[in-house]
Design a protein around this motif. Structure first.
Motif, PDB file in Angstrom:
ATOM      1  N   ARG A 408       0.862  -1.192   0.000  1.00  0.00           N
ATOM      2  CA  ARG A 408       0.000   0.000   0.000  1.00  0.00           C
ATOM      3  C   ARG A 408       0.899   1.243   0.000  1.00  0.00           C
ATOM      4  N   TRP A 409       0.918   1.927  -1.131  1.00  0.00           N
ATOM      5  CA  TRP A 409       1.829   3.060  -1.329  1.00  0.00           C
ATOM      6  C   TRP A 409       0.990   4.328  -1.420  1.00  0.00           C
ATOM      7  N   MET A 410       1.162   5.224  -0.449  1.00  0.00           N
ATOM      8  CA  MET A 410       0.426   6.490  -0.451  1.00  0.00           C
ATOM      9  C   MET A 410       1.239   7.564  -1.163  1.00  0.00           C
ATOM     10  N   THR A 411       0.565   8.318  -2.032  1.00  0.00           N
ATOM     11  CA  THR A 411       1.207   9.447  -2.695  1.00  0.00           C
ATOM     12  C   THR A 411       0.158  10.511  -2.982  1.00  0.00           C
ATOM     13  N   THR A 412       0.617  11.637  -3.525  1.00  0.00           N
ATOM     14  CA  THR A 412      -0.291  12.748  -3.842  1.00  0.00           C
ATOM     15  C   THR A 412       0.147  13.414  -5.135  1.00  0.00           C
ATOM     16  N   GLN A 413      -0.822  13.964  -5.859  1.00  0.00           N
ATOM     17  CA  GLN A 413      -0.506  14.753  -7.049  1.00  0.00           C
ATOM     18  C   GLN A 413      -0.363  16.234  -6.729  1.00  0.00           C
ATOM     19  N   MET A 441      -3.984  10.494  -3.120  1.00  0.00           N
ATOM     20  CA  MET A 441      -4.894  11.272  -2.270  1.00  0.00           C
ATOM     21  C   MET A 441      -4.315  12.659  -2.067  1.00  0.00           C
ATOM     22  N   ASP A 442      -5.085  13.544  -1.441  1.00  0.00           N
ATOM     23  CA  ASP A 442      -4.544  14.872  -1.159  1.00  0.00           C
ATOM     24  C   ASP A 442      -3.497  14.759  -0.051  1.00  0.00           C
ATOM     25  N   TRP A 443      -2.595  15.754   0.001  1.00  0.00           N
ATOM     26  CA  TRP A 443      -1.467  15.701   0.937  1.00  0.00           C
ATOM     27  C   TRP A 443      -1.933  15.704   2.388  1.00  0.00           C
ATOM     28  N   ALA A 444      -2.966  16.445   2.696  1.00  0.00           N
ATOM     29  CA  ALA A 444      -3.467  16.473   4.072  1.00  0.00           C
ATOM     30  C   ALA A 444      -3.882  15.074   4.526  1.00  0.00           C
ATOM     31  N   TRP A 456      -0.836   1.871   5.918  1.00  0.00           N
ATOM     32  CA  TRP A 456       0.081   2.034   4.789  1.00  0.00           C
ATOM     33  C   TRP A 456       1.332   1.178   4.945  1.00  0.00           C
ATOM     34  N   ASP A 457       2.085   1.087   3.823  1.00  0.00           N
ATOM     35  CA  ASP A 457       3.376   0.397   3.812  1.00  0.00           C
ATOM     36  C   ASP A 457       4.514   1.317   3.366  1.00  0.00           C
ATOM     37  N   ILE A 458       4.245   2.168   2.364  1.00  0.00           N
ATOM     38  CA  ILE A 458       5.239   3.128   1.864  1.00  0.00           C
ATOM     39  C   ILE A 458       4.552   4.474   1.659  1.00  0.00           C
ATOM     40  N   PHE A 459       5.251   5.556   1.976  1.00  0.00           N
ATOM     41  CA  PHE A 459       4.845   6.875   1.463  1.00  0.00           C
ATOM     42  C   PHE A 459       6.113   7.640   1.121  1.00  0.00           C
ATOM     43  N   GLY A 460       5.989   8.563   0.181  1.00  0.00           N
ATOM     44  CA  GLY A 460       7.130   9.358  -0.253  1.00  0.00           C
ATOM     45  C   GLY A 460       6.969  10.805   0.150  1.00  0.00           C
ATOM     46  N   THR A 461       8.109  11.463   0.343  1.00  0.00           N
ATOM     47  CA  THR A 461       8.089  12.885   0.674  1.00  0.00           C
ATOM     48  C   THR A 461       9.454  13.472   0.319  1.00  0.00           C
ATOM     49  N   GLY A 462       9.628  14.746   0.605  1.00  0.00           N
ATOM     50  CA  GLY A 462      10.917  15.397   0.453  1.00  0.00           C
ATOM     51  C   GLY A 462      11.379  15.875   1.812  1.00  0.00           C
ATOM     52  N   HIS A 463      12.637  15.650   2.116  1.00  0.00           N
ATOM     53  CA  HIS A 463      13.190  16.112   3.393  1.00  0.00           C
ATOM     54  C   HIS A 463      13.960  17.394   3.132  1.00  0.00           C
ATOM     55  N   GLY A 464      13.539  18.460   3.784  1.00  0.00           N
ATOM     56  CA  GLY A 464      14.192  19.745   3.569  1.00  0.00           C
ATOM     57  C   GLY A 464      15.566  19.824   4.200  1.00  0.00           C
TER      58      GLY A 464
END
Length: 559
Positions: A408-413, A441-444, A456-464
């Motif tokens: 289950r991979w969560m992401t957002t456009q 889905m939406d980021w919120a 979930w199992d994976i989600f992606g993001t950016g680390h500042g």
């Protein structure tokens, strides 16, 4: 005439690169132009170099104390923030909005050192176990009440029960006492070298509320009635339409000069409006039409278009983030190390980064969780970075006994790079035999669901960018940040990293933590990424230092 030709050559040579005011004036002096003459000459440049000339003209007016008062600054953001309660979330969108109205005890200066913000001063005892802090006197909240040490203590205690960074700090705390209205005594059970850094950090930051306000609320996210001490106050919010802030006329401006996020904050705009625009194309179109002065989180693929668009300044920020996929150690799948190793072996980072961030000029393949530009940089674990070994991935899947359960991979456009990277990453996993359930889905909602291990199992993001490794989200908040990295060895190392005070003692600890990140695999770094800033050339006061968020309070609108 000769001066104008020389100036045009300089604009063409710089090609829209970020440049400091000091360096620009130095270059101007080399061709015989002072700052005022150069500014006047830059206004005459048109055609393809117009946007680059505007960026340089803006760089000449970087003194935050010399802005123009008035107008409404309109900022297009990716959507509704999950909350404006800073204590609750690491989401950048919350930080960039709420820091217009909230402040903390410490903040970052231009060198990313933690320095006082609402504090006048502080001292540390010789044994490093007692911190005595003195607040600035006469600082008003937006309702006119005056900041006291009781407000600060109540805010720190609430933040410390919610934030992962705060929890770690309070674990090392014996007591925090309001000695009188302005003085605080903070006693530790052991030295905690990153106390000021923890209080300066501005994602899930320790912002200061009124004690009387907190007394009326639980630890759950606060929904409305926000009152801070910052240069702007929230006056209206219409969900999915706008968040409107007005200048706080009684703001207690710091007597110190502006220095990064520290010192004097100048509320030049009468009003700042943050407008949720989830569709990136709509943010771009609105910027081009002049509906917005700033468009946040626009993909790098827009750079060639917007860098030549009249009235828009486009700047590449190099590098500003590193992109990362988090693996859920509490899920049935990724509690299995061999399956995490299978994912690590399967990934080829470059195609994911290219699909998310654009061309090669926007990315850098590198294993470091602290960037090459930092004294903390190490390549520990490099042998397990960007493995792109499908045969090893398949062997590890067999070792793990993978039964075809979908990941289950969560992401957002809403963040286009996250979606672009997830699409390619999911394809790579499917090519070695994984099944992937890509959930968009939406980021919120991603932020909300990532806190629930069962979802979930994976989600992606950016680390500042962060100035200290204790602020890497899953290090300073180990076993608290979603993903829940909880190896006994790494938890002990993290505690040491937070406690030690000297760089030479902390650096080897950090090297080992990063090495463990590649063998234990709480997350997978893709690589370093550069992002772009896109804003109207009407904006004055834009600065290079926006790695921790845009300081909107120091921006102004030129006519």
């Amino acid at each position: 005439m000769d001066d104008n030709r020389e100036l045009l050559r300089m604009v063409e040579k710089l090609g829209g690169k970020s440049i400091s005011r000091r360096e620009l004036t130095k270059r101007g002096a080399a061709i015989g132009l002072g700052a005022s003459a150069m500014a006047a000459g830059l206004t005459t440049i048109s055609g393809k170099q117009r946007a680059n000339a505007a960026a340089l003209r803006n760089a000449l007016r970087q003194n935050a104390g010399e802005g123009t008062r008035g107008g409404t600054l309109r900022v297009a953001i990716i959507g509704e923030p999950p909350t404006l309660d800073q204590h609750q979330t690491t989401a950048e969108i919350t930080a960039i909005i709420s820091y217009c109205m909230f402040e903390g005890l410490f903040t970052y200066d231009s060198g990313y050192l933690a320095v006082p913000e609402l504090l006048e001063s502080y001292t540390v005892s010789d044994d490093k176990l007692t911190w005595n802090m003195t607040l600035r006197s006469g600082v008003p909240f937006h309702d006119g009440s005056i900041l006291t040490s009781a407000d600060a203590v109540a805010s720190v205690e609430r933040w410390g029960q919610i934030s992962g960074v705060g929890k770690r700090l309070l674990e090392a705390t014996e007591s925090i006492t309001a000695v009188d209205d302005l003085n605080i005594e903070w006693k530790l059970t052991k030295p905690y070298g990153t106390l000021a850094v923890a209080l300066a950090h501005n994602t899930q930051g320790c912002i200061i509320f009124q004690k009387s306000f907190l007394d009326q609320h639980s630890l759950d996210p606060i929904q409305d009635g926000y009152i801070g001490t910052g240069p702007y106050k929230l006056v209206d919010r219409q969900i999915d339409a706008y968040l409107r802030f007005e200048r706080f006329e009684d703001y207690a401006i710091s007597p110190n000069p502006t220095d990064g996020y520290a010192g004097a904050k100048h509320a030049w705009a009468d009003v700042i409006e943050f407008i949720p625009v989830p569709d990136e194309a709509a943010r771009v179109a609105g910027l081009q039409a002049g509906d917005y002065h700033i468009a946040m989180d626009v993909g790098n693929d827009q750079y060639p278009i917007l860098s030549d668009f009249p009235g828009i300044v486009a700047e590449i920020r190099r590098p500003t983030n590193w992109d990362v996929f988090f693996l859920n150690w509490q899920s049935p799948l990724f509690s299995n190390l061999a399956l995490r190793e299978a994912v690590q072996a399967a990934f080829d980072m470059e195609p994911m980064l290219l699909n998310g961030r654009g061309s090669q000029e926007f990315l850098r393949l590198d294993p470091g969780l602290m960037m090459q530009e930092s004294p903390w940089y190490t390549d520990a674990g490099i042998e397990r970075y960007n493995m792109k070994d499908p045969d090893l991935a398949k062997a590890k899947m067999e070792e793990a006994g993978y039964d075809g359960t979908p990941i289950r991979w969560m992401t957002t456009q809403e963040y286009s790079y996250m979606y672009g990277e997830a699409i390619v990453g999911a394809q790579q996993l499917e090519e070695v035999g994984f099944k992937v359930d890509l959930q968009v889905m939406d980021w919120a909602t991603v932020v909300q669901r990532r806190a629930i291990p069962e979802e979930w199992d994976i989600f992606g993001t950016g680390h500042g960018f962060v100035p200290d490794p204790s602020q890497v989200s899953y290090v300073g908040q180990m076993n608290i940040y979603p993903g829940w990295w909880n190896s006994e060895e790494s938890l002990a190392l993290s505690a040491q990293l937070l406690s030690e005070t000297e760089f030479e003692d902390r650096k080897p600890i950090w090297d080992q933590i990063q090495a463990n990140a590649y063998t234990e695999i709480p997350a997978l770094k893709l690589g370093d990424s550069s992002t772009c800033s896109f804003y109207s050339e009407q904006i004055g006061g834009w600065v290079e230092q926006i790695e921790r968020g845009v300081p909107y309070w120091n921006l102004w609108l030129n006519s």
